[in-house]
Write a protein that holds these residues in place. Structure first.
Motif, PDB file in Angstrom:
ATOM      1  N   PHE A 189      16.900   7.064  13.887  1.00  0.00           N
ATOM      2  CA  PHE A 189      15.657   6.624  13.243  1.00  0.00           C
ATOM      3  C   PHE A 189      15.195   5.306  13.866  1.00  0.00           C
ATOM      4  N   THR A 190      13.936   5.262  14.235  1.00  0.00           N
ATOM      5  CA  THR A 190      13.398   4.036  14.834  1.00  0.00           C
ATOM      6  C   THR A 190      12.889   3.087  13.749  1.00  0.00           C
ATOM      7  N   HIS A 191      12.537   3.661  12.593  1.00  0.00           N
ATOM      8  CA  HIS A 191      11.987   2.846  11.503  1.00  0.00           C
ATOM      9  C   HIS A 191      12.630   3.254  10.183  1.00  0.00           C
ATOM     10  N   ILE A 192      12.907   2.242   9.345  1.00  0.00           N
ATOM     11  CA  ILE A 192      13.556   2.510   8.051  1.00  0.00           C
ATOM     12  C   ILE A 192      12.760   1.797   6.957  1.00  0.00           C
ATOM     13  N   PHE A 193      12.468   2.526   5.894  1.00  0.00           N
ATOM     14  CA  PHE A 193      11.708   1.951   4.772  1.00  0.00           C
ATOM     15  C   PHE A 193      12.526   2.118   3.499  1.00  0.00           C
ATOM     16  N   TYR A 194      13.033   1.001   2.963  1.00  0.00           N
ATOM     17  CA  TYR A 194      13.778   1.072   1.702  1.00  0.00           C
ATOM     18  C   TYR A 194      12.786   0.946   0.541  1.00  0.00           C
ATOM     19  N   ALA A 195      12.726   2.001  -0.270  1.00  0.00           N
ATOM     20  CA  ALA A 195      11.795   2.011  -1.416  1.00  0.00           C
ATOM     21  C   ALA A 195      12.602   2.415  -2.647  1.00  0.00           C
ATOM     22  N   ILE A 196      13.592   1.584  -2.968  1.00  0.00           N
ATOM     23  CA  ILE A 196      14.569   2.002  -3.980  1.00  0.00           C
ATOM     24  C   ILE A 196      14.242   1.502  -5.380  1.00  0.00           C
ATOM     25  N   GLY A 197      13.078   0.893  -5.560  1.00  0.00           N
ATOM     26  CA  GLY A 197      12.648   0.483  -6.899  1.00  0.00           C
ATOM     27  C   GLY A 197      13.429  -0.707  -7.433  1.00  0.00           C
ATOM     28  N   SER A 198      13.170  -1.024  -8.693  1.00  0.00           N
ATOM     29  CA  SER A 198      13.929  -2.100  -9.356  1.00  0.00           C
ATOM     30  C   SER A 198      14.503  -1.478 -10.613  1.00  0.00           C
ATOM     31  N   GLU A 199      15.794  -1.354 -10.634  1.00  0.00           N
ATOM     32  CA  GLU A 199      16.390  -0.481 -11.644  1.00  0.00           C
ATOM     33  C   GLU A 199      17.352  -1.150 -12.596  1.00  0.00           C
ATOM     34  N   ILE A 200      17.578  -2.452 -12.405  1.00  0.00           N
ATOM     35  CA  ILE A 200      18.545  -3.086 -13.307  1.00  0.00           C
ATOM     36  C   ILE A 200      17.792  -3.684 -14.488  1.00  0.00           C
ATOM     37  N   ASP A 201      18.119  -3.221 -15.679  1.00  0.00           N
ATOM     38  CA  ASP A 201      17.436  -3.717 -16.873  1.00  0.00           C
ATOM     39  C   ASP A 201      17.812  -5.158 -17.147  1.00  0.00           C
ATOM     40  N   ASN A 202      16.813  -5.973 -17.479  1.00  0.00           N
ATOM     41  CA  ASN A 202      17.125  -7.327 -17.940  1.00  0.00           C
ATOM     42  C   ASN A 202      17.862  -7.213 -19.266  1.00  0.00           C
ATOM     43  N   GLU A 203      18.866  -8.061 -19.441  1.00  0.00           N
ATOM     44  CA  GLU A 203      19.651  -7.930 -20.671  1.00  0.00           C
ATOM     45  C   GLU A 203      19.172  -8.886 -21.755  1.00  0.00           C
ATOM     46  N   LEU A 204      19.134  -8.384 -22.983  1.00  0.00           N
ATOM     47  CA  LEU A 204      18.692  -9.190 -24.115  1.00  0.00           C
ATOM     48  C   LEU A 204      19.902  -9.904 -24.717  1.00  0.00           C
ATOM     49  N   THR A 205      19.732 -11.199 -25.019  1.00  0.00           N
ATOM     50  CA  THR A 205      20.821 -11.919 -25.684  1.00  0.00           C
ATOM     51  C   THR A 205      20.805 -11.543 -27.161  1.00  0.00           C
ATOM     52  N   LEU A 206      21.929 -11.030 -27.646  1.00  0.00           N
ATOM     53  CA  LEU A 206      21.956 -10.535 -29.029  1.00  0.00           C
ATOM     54  C   LEU A 206      23.374 -10.645 -29.562  1.00  0.00           C
ATOM     55  N   VAL A 207      23.538 -11.154 -30.787  1.00  0.00           N
ATOM     56  CA  VAL A 207      24.900 -11.178 -31.351  1.00  0.00           C
ATOM     57  C   VAL A 207      25.072  -9.971 -32.268  1.00  0.00           C
ATOM     58  N   GLY A 208      26.310  -9.566 -32.444  1.00  0.00           N
ATOM     59  CA  GLY A 208      26.600  -8.460 -33.364  1.00  0.00           C
ATOM     60  C   GLY A 208      26.768  -7.140 -32.639  1.00  0.00           C
ATOM     61  N   ASP A 209      26.347  -6.097 -33.312  1.00  0.00           N
ATOM     62  CA  ASP A 209      26.587  -4.724 -32.864  1.00  0.00           C
ATOM     63  C   ASP A 209      25.584  -4.310 -31.778  1.00  0.00           C
ATOM     64  N   ARG A 210      26.094  -3.950 -30.604  1.00  0.00           N
ATOM     65  CA  ARG A 210      25.175  -3.527 -29.528  1.00  0.00           C
ATOM     66  C   ARG A 210      25.220  -2.012 -29.333  1.00  0.00           C
ATOM     67  N   THR A 211      25.989  -1.321 -30.180  1.00  0.00           N
ATOM     68  CA  THR A 211      26.185   0.112 -29.905  1.00  0.00           C
ATOM     69  C   THR A 211      24.909   0.920 -30.097  1.00  0.00           C
ATOM     70  N   ARG A 212      23.992   0.396 -30.899  1.00  0.00           N
ATOM     71  CA  ARG A 212      22.745   1.154 -31.086  1.00  0.00           C
ATOM     72  C   ARG A 212      21.568   0.488 -30.368  1.00  0.00           C
ATOM     73  N   VAL A 213      21.916  -0.247 -29.322  1.00  0.00           N
ATOM     74  CA  VAL A 213      20.876  -0.842 -28.473  1.00  0.00           C
ATOM     75  C   VAL A 213      20.828  -0.030 -27.184  1.00  0.00           C
ATOM     76  N   ILE A 214      19.666   0.503 -26.849  1.00  0.00           N
ATOM     77  CA  ILE A 214      19.560   1.228 -25.575  1.00  0.00           C
ATOM     78  C   ILE A 214      18.403   0.664 -24.755  1.00  0.00           C
ATOM     79  N   THR A 215      18.500   0.861 -23.465  1.00  0.00           N
ATOM     80  CA  THR A 215      17.424   0.337 -22.618  1.00  0.00           C
ATOM     81  C   THR A 215      16.290   1.363 -22.571  1.00  0.00           C
ATOM     82  N   SER A 216      15.097   0.861 -22.307  1.00  0.00           N
ATOM     83  CA  SER A 216      13.937   1.762 -22.255  1.00  0.00           C
ATOM     84  C   SER A 216      14.101   2.776 -21.124  1.00  0.00           C
ATOM     85  N   LEU A 217      14.698   2.348 -19.992  1.00  0.00           N
ATOM     86  CA  LEU A 217      14.859   3.289 -18.873  1.00  0.00           C
ATOM     87  C   LEU A 217      15.754   4.449 -19.292  1.00  0.00           C
TER      88      LEU A 217
END
Ligand code: SF4
Ligand code: SF4
Ligand code: SF4
Length: 592
Positions: free
Chosen positions: A174-202
């Motif tokens: 390949f003479t040319h390479i284009f990385y178009a892999i998006g941005s996929e890591i969810d920002n994490e919310l600071t929260l105390v207590g139970d996180r088991t029922r917290v899900i990311t929008s993605l």
């Protein structure tokens, strides 16, 4: 222009209005790789800047695009010249989301032998796997992808894209390479207590898109965030059986919310409740503790910063979905072998998206962080254009930056052209004051009416002329010169301007006409106190200033500038000469 890919909006709006859908689509395809997708989910910045907005409402530009796509595709295929013959240049595109698909389209159109590698089993990225089907039908995605395939692009799905390092791909030729892999890591919310029922929008939206019957959220759902993803999350949650109440919690107020007005209204109309100036802090049992916020000073984004107050309150929540944005996985680029900067992001040129390795580009969200589909298209086009320019340069071909603006000379005499245009511009002026009805009904009637409402601002805008209470902006007719894309240039009259800023508010383009337009000064002190490019007439001398440099000149007997005009552009000289020739009444003295 407000459109990130500079679509020729007035042109295709008129063609759709005339029922010439195939030709309209041809205009759209010139700059837009994903017309079907963008006809549904483009954030249509153009509409927000449409001149017609200040009359009875913006022209429905995105709907006009959808009509062109839906009605014009078969005709467009007749006009299409077919796939471009492949050259020896081989391009690998990593990721088949909006950025990758767009790169593949522009690359194949330019003759690159193009292969797309995608981790998932189908193309579309976030638009297929995250954005809900009620906002974007799968047929629209298929239609764009199929047409890209018709350009001869090869797709490989289900690929372990982590293995596609620069070294591996170069070894494969390949003479040319284009990385178009998006941005996929969810920002994490600071929260105390139970996180088991917290899900990311993605995660939630991904599952909703795949199989909504597998989503269990309980009765009370809280979405955290204020962007379009939060609106999608709220609307999707409201469609899950068993969900009785959805609240959207946002740290700032409605005024600062980044979601499109339309998406916000849709979520509200479907029953989502909005809680502003609120930030979740703790999750215990089925109760969410929320901190009340107040607004402080503006931050770097220009929005007022949310500051925690002393008060909290609780709300019922069985599930919390976070939609507070995503970030780019910088580490993956070091794995690919793309050099990183000190912040851990791939080093790229902001305009060309070129990385520090020749022939390797990082495009779309992976380069800019989360953005929009249309910005990903723009990013892909910038990168492909850069790749083409570098090839041409290496091959010793001269690049003409203005190539696409060059038009064939017309044989028609200039007087005839001017007379025809006068009539046409008169008609455009009339459109400002008319309420327009179409005798056609249904979609065709809608298209005709929208085309009639469009004032074709790219040819004649003059908005700053209309809105200035002091008549301090004057259109100068320069059609006879043949030097300007826009036949009328605005001359700003310094002596009449009180810097109210009205023209800046209404100008559909960036920047204020009263600061940026070529200016006629009537007094030396005003000339010296301003940095505007422009001119002052004093004791027979025409003192012209362009970007801070002075050119003392005068007119010869034929009305042509002479003196120290060396280095002065033909365009500036033409404006000054035309003011003397046809607008000399503007040159009179003004009172103190
Ligand atoms: S040309 Fe003017 S009226 Fe027409 S769509 Fe563009 S901004 Fe709106
Ligand atoms: S800033 Fe000057 S040119 Fe602009 S509208 Fe106000 S008075 Fe007119
Ligand atoms: S400067 Fe005036 S004429 Fe030009 S785009 Fe802005 S409002 Fe329109």
């Amino acid at each position: 222009s407000a459109c990130p890919i500079h679509q020729d909006i007035p042109e295709y709006v008129q063609l759709v209005g005339e029922g010439r859908y195939g030709e309209a689509l041809s205009v759209i395809y010139e700059k837009n790789a994903l017309p079907a997708i963008t006809s549904h989910i483009c954030d249509h910045q153009c509409q927000l800047h449409c001149t017609r907005m200040d009359y009875e409402g913006a022209v429905k530009i995105r709907d006009m695009k959808r009509i062109a796509v839906e009605r014009g595709f078969a005709d467009y295929l007749q006009l299409w010249e077919g796939a471009t013959e492949k050259t020896e240049y081989r391009a690998a595109v990593i990721g088949a989301g909006p950025g990758g698909l767009s790169a593949a389209y522009f690359l194949s159109r330019a003759g690159f032998d193009t292969t797309v590698y995608e981790r998932e089993e189908s193309a579309g990225g976030v638009v297929r796997h995250v954005i809900p089907g009620f906002r974007l039908p799968v047929e629209a995605i298929e239609s764009d992808v199929e047409f890209i395939k018709a350009h001869g692009v090869e797709f490989h799905f289900g690929v372990d894209t982590k293995k596609l390092t620069v070294e591996t791909l170069k070894k494969q030729g390949f003479t040319h390479i284009f990385y178009a892999i998006g941005s996929e890591i969810d920002n994490e919310l600071t929260l105390v207590g139970d996180r088991t029922r917290v899900i990311t929008s993605l995660d939630f939206l991904g599952q909703f898109r795949k199989d909504p019957s597998k989503c269990t959220l309980g009765k009370h759902v809280v979405i955290v965030g204020g962007g379009n993803t939060a609106m999608d999350g709220a609307r999707a949650a409201l469609r899950i059986p068993g969900v009785e109440h959805v609240s959207v919690i946002y740290r700032r107020t409605r005024a600062e919310m980044p979601a499109d007005h339309e998406e916000f209204e849709n979520a509200r109309a479907e029953g989502a409740e909005f809680i502003y100036l609120a930030n979740p802090e703790g999750f215990e049992g089925n109760m969410l503790t929320v901190r009340k916020m107040v607004l402080g000073e503006k931050d770097a984004s220009g929005r007022r910063r949310p500051i925690p107050s002393d008060e909290t309150f609780t709300i019922r929540a069985d599930t919390m979905i976070t939609a507070i944005g995503e970030k780019v996985d910088g580490k993956i680029f070091s794995w690919y072998g793309v050099p990183l900067n000190e912040k851990g992001w791939a080093i790229t040129d902001a305009k060309s998206k070129a990385s520090a390795i020749d022939g390797v580009y990082v495009i779309g969200d992976a380069q800019s962080g989360p953005s929009t589909v249309v910005r990903c298209i723009a990013s892909a086009r910038d990168a492909v254009e850069d790749a083409i320019d570098r090839i041409l340069e290496a091959e010793g071909v001269e690049i003409d930056e203005d190539e696409e603006h060059i038009h064939d000379e017309e044989d028609q005499p200039i007087e005839e052209l001017v007379a025809e245009e006068d009539e046409y511009f008169g008609e455009l002026e009339l459109r400002k004051s008319r309420i327009l009805f179409s005798k056609l009904f249904g979609e065709q009637g809608f298209a005709r009416r929208e085309a009639d409402r469009c004032m074709e601002c790219s040819y004649i805008c003059n908005k700053c002329v209309d809105v200035c209470p002091n008549r301090a902006n004057v259109p100068i007719d320069l059609r006879n010169t043949g030097l300007f894309d826009n036949p009328f240039q605005i001359l700003h009259l310094d002596a009449f301007c009180n810097e109210c800023g009205n023209c800046e508010t209404f100008c559909p383009y960036d920047g204020g006409p009263y600061k940026k337009k070529f200016t006629l000064f009537s007094r030396r002190d005003d000339f010296e106190n301003s940095t505007n490019s422009g001119f002052l007439v004093e004791d027979g001398t025409i003192l012209i200033r362009v970007d801070g440099r002075l050119y003392p000149c005068e007119l010869d007997k034929d009305g042509v500038l002479v003196g120290e005009e060396e280095g002065l552009s033909d365009e500036v000289a033409a404006i000054v000469e035309e003011v003397f020739a046809s607008y000399s009444y503007l040159l009179g003295e003004v009172e103190e």
